[in-house]
Design a protein around this motif. Structure first.
Motif, PDB file in Angstrom:
ATOM      1  N   GLN A 148      13.732  42.094 133.021  1.00  0.00           N
ATOM      2  CA  GLN A 148      12.333  42.151 133.423  1.00  0.00           C
ATOM      3  C   GLN A 148      11.984  43.577 133.857  1.00  0.00           C
ATOM      4  OE1 GLN A 148      10.322  39.558 133.120  1.00  0.00           O
ATOM      5  NE2 GLN A 148      11.966  38.152 132.529  1.00  0.00           N
ATOM      6  N   SER A 182      -1.229  38.856 132.771  1.00  0.00           N
ATOM      7  CA  SER A 182      -1.684  39.100 131.410  1.00  0.00           C
ATOM      8  C   SER A 182      -2.793  38.116 131.036  1.00  0.00           C
ATOM      9  CB  SER A 182      -0.511  38.955 130.437  1.00  0.00           C
ATOM     10  OG  SER A 182      -0.916  39.185 129.125  1.00  0.00           O
ATOM     11  N   GLY A 208       7.951  39.982 132.935  1.00  0.00           N
ATOM     12  CA  GLY A 208       7.553  39.652 131.581  1.00  0.00           C
ATOM     13  C   GLY A 208       6.539  38.533 131.555  1.00  0.00           C
ATOM     14  N   SER A 209       6.033  38.237 130.384  1.00  0.00           N
ATOM     15  CA  SER A 209       5.085  37.146 130.172  1.00  0.00           C
ATOM     16  C   SER A 209       3.820  37.370 131.000  1.00  0.00           C
ATOM     17  CB  SER A 209       5.738  35.807 130.515  1.00  0.00           C
ATOM     18  OG  SER A 209       4.881  34.744 130.181  1.00  0.00           O
ATOM     19  N   ALA A 210       3.529  36.460 131.917  1.00  0.00           N
ATOM     20  CA  ALA A 210       2.286  36.551 132.685  1.00  0.00           C
ATOM     21  C   ALA A 210       2.276  37.730 133.644  1.00  0.00           C
ATOM     22  CB  ALA A 210       2.049  35.255 133.458  1.00  0.00           C
ATOM     23  N   SER A 227       3.323  40.746 132.998  1.00  0.00           N
ATOM     24  CA  SER A 227       3.479  41.989 132.249  1.00  0.00           C
ATOM     25  C   SER A 227       2.360  42.989 132.518  1.00  0.00           C
ATOM     26  CB  SER A 227       3.542  41.692 130.752  1.00  0.00           C
ATOM     27  OG  SER A 227       2.342  41.057 130.327  1.00  0.00           O
TER      28      SER A 227
END
Length: 552
Positions: free
Chosen positions: A82, A282, A381-383, A385
């Protein structure tokens, strides 16, 4: 021999040694400050996760993060690395200040008469940068073996950029802030105008001051909004300390982290007031019209200032007062500088004044875009980011607010100062143009036809030679220069060619014959000698009174 050696050592040109030592010392001080803080928190923690080696790895990684280097956490629950790229702006100020001081001290000349000569600017800059990068590379190598570890592409870009920029400013300040003669070609044509380099430099300086004032108002207003929202949501912010950790050590750590992120939150609030807002995950944007933070966010104290989820209310829309104040401030700075009481006749035109305001808006755009990109970054990562404002939206929004709100303020301030100078008599009063001149100017601006042609005045009948002789009879007793001047037009009127002085003396004077017809009426007044000798004035040579009025 010893005295000769000391003399040669004193008179020799200084090399890279002082700069290398200064740059390494600046890097060591910054790294040592981070290490001391981390070690203090590690020692005071009742549940340390690792030994002193792990704490030192964290300190080195934190020092690199302060330079904008992105870190990576490999030890996660999901096993997927991450990224951590949110740079605390308060920590960023520490290495910038240390490099600046090192470069400035490396170029300072000794006050003693027998002291060494000043270090050349290029040598001092090279030494400081190389010394700083040497320690930075060693810290990056050490942090790579721990958790979190730095990303080498970011190390190779961020460290040289920060060290080179801060050292350049420090060397420039150490050399007395010199500047080369300003070339007007370096500034845009719509800013400099057809004036000298000094005036173009004054315009660029005014644009820089207006941009700095607008940026300060935006960031200061963002900090004020942040404090107001934290007070409004005081209970939520207070509960965040107890929910995240237990014990005074953990709470002090959370408080310290919140303090280092206050400049970031001020930039986020400024972006919120400008309209684009900021991202809390994100695809989850927060702006005055609506608030949509990502779910399951950690209970961090600064996140308590985020507006509640849902559409915006009139209270949220009131934040537009911050960019309005920034635009008014920039407009007032430019409008006041357009007319200087010391030299009021060199005041700027309305077009050039708006050009300076446009340059200030452009500079403010770049500044806010850079601050927005530095204040945000990924936290996973993901949300997670994306956290923070978007520079590509925040910067243009700031420039647009400054340009729209600053234009009427700039023109009003300029007109008011001109009116005050005309009222006190420093400048002549403004005169109205004739209607004919106004129509010709309008036709010239629009290109609809040519200016009306000036009618030629009727030519005056030249007097006969006998009348001319009578007109100039009173000059016969004048000086010889006047007689010679009168002989020129008489000789030019003879059709038989030039006459010699001997021929002129032999020709007897004959009285004029009686005219058969009445002679033409003589002019009402005798022309002065200077008027008779002066060439006839054409209508094109007559100055236009309207043009003289407009030039004043």
């Amino acid at each position: 021999m010893s005295s000769s050696l000391r003399s040669r050592m004193r008179d020799r040109s200084p090399g890279l040694g002082a700069g290398l030592a200064g740059g390494a010392l600046a890097a060591g001080l910054g790294l040592g400050a981070c290490a001391a803080l981390v070690m203090l928190l590690w020692v005071s923690s009742p549940y340390p996760d690792s030994g002193p080696g792990g704490a030192l790895h964290v300190a080195a990684a934190l020092w690199l993060l302060a330079h904008g280097v992105e870190l990576v956490r490999a030890d996660t629950l999901s096993g997927v690395p991450q990224p951590v790229g949110l740079t605390p702006l308060l920590l960023l100020a520490l290495p910038v200040w240390l490099v600046y001081r090192a470069a400035r001290d490396a170029t300072d000349a000794s006050d003693e008469p027998d002291g060494p000569p000043p270090v050349p600017a290029r040598t001092a800059w090279t030494g400081v940068v190389l010394g700083y990068l040497g320690v930075g590379a060693a810290a990056a190598l050490y942090a790579s073996g721990g958790e979190p570890r730095p990303e080498w592409p970011w190390v190779t870009v961020c460290l040289p950029l920060l060290a080179g920029g801060a050292a350049a400013v420090g060397v420039w300040a150490g050399c007395g802030r010199p500047h080369r003669p300003f070339s007007p070609g370096l500034s845009p044509r719509w800013v400099r105008g057809p004036l000298s380099g000094a005036d173009a430099r004054r315009r660029l300086g005014t644009a820089a001051r207006a941009s700095g004032a607008a940026t300060a108002v935006l960031t200061g207003g963002g900090a004020l909004l942040l404090g107001t929202s934290l007070v409004w949501h005081g209970d939520t912010a207070r509960l965040a300390f107890t929910e995240l950790t237990e014990g005074w050590t953990g709470r002090f750590t959370v408080l310290l982290l919140a303090v280092t992120l206050i400049p970031n939150a001020a930039v986020w609030s400024a972006s919120y007031a400008l309209g684009p807002g900021f991202a809390l995950g994100s695809g989850h944007m927060v702006h005055p019209l609506a608030s949509d933070p990502a779910p399951l966010l950690p209970p961090f104290p600064l996140l308590a200032a985020v507006p509640d989820a849902g559409p915006g209310s009139p209270l949220n829309w009131a934040v537009v007062l911050v960019p309005m104040a920034a635009g008014v401030t920039a407009g007032w700075v430019v409008g006041s500088a357009a007319v200087t009481p010391a030299r009021p006749w060199l005041h700027w035109s309305a077009g050039r004044t708006l050009g300076v305001l446009a340059l200030a808006a452009l500079t403010c755009t770049v500044a806010l875009a850079l601050l927005a990109e530095l204040s945000g970054g990924p936290l996973g990562g993901s949300a997670l980011s994306r956290f923070g404002p978007l520079g590509r939206l925040t910067g243009p929004a700031a420039g647009l607010w400054v340009l729209l709100l600053g234009t009427p303020v700039t023109l009003t301030a300029r007109a008011w100062r001109l009116h005050a100078l005309r009222r006190t008599g420093v400048l002549p009063p403004r005169r109205s143009r004739p209607a004919g001149r106004r129509r010709s100017s309008l036709a010239w601006l629009t290109g609809a036809g040519e200016p009306p042609a000036v009618e030629a005045t009727p030519s005056v009948t030249e007097p006969a030679p006998e009348q001319e002789e009578e007109l100039y009879d009173f000059l016969q007793t004048d000086t010889e220069e006047a007689a010679d001047a009168l002989a020129v037009p008489r000789a030019s009127q003879e059709s038989s060619g030039p006459r010699t002085p001997e021929a002129a003396d032999t020709v007897p004077h004959q009285p004029p014959a009686e005219p058969e017809a009445p002679a033409p009426e003589a002019p009402s007044r005798d022309p002065e000698p200077t008027e008779a000798l002066a060439p006839a004035r054409t209508p094109e040579a007559d100055p236009d009174p309207a043009e003289s009025d407009s030039s004043v």
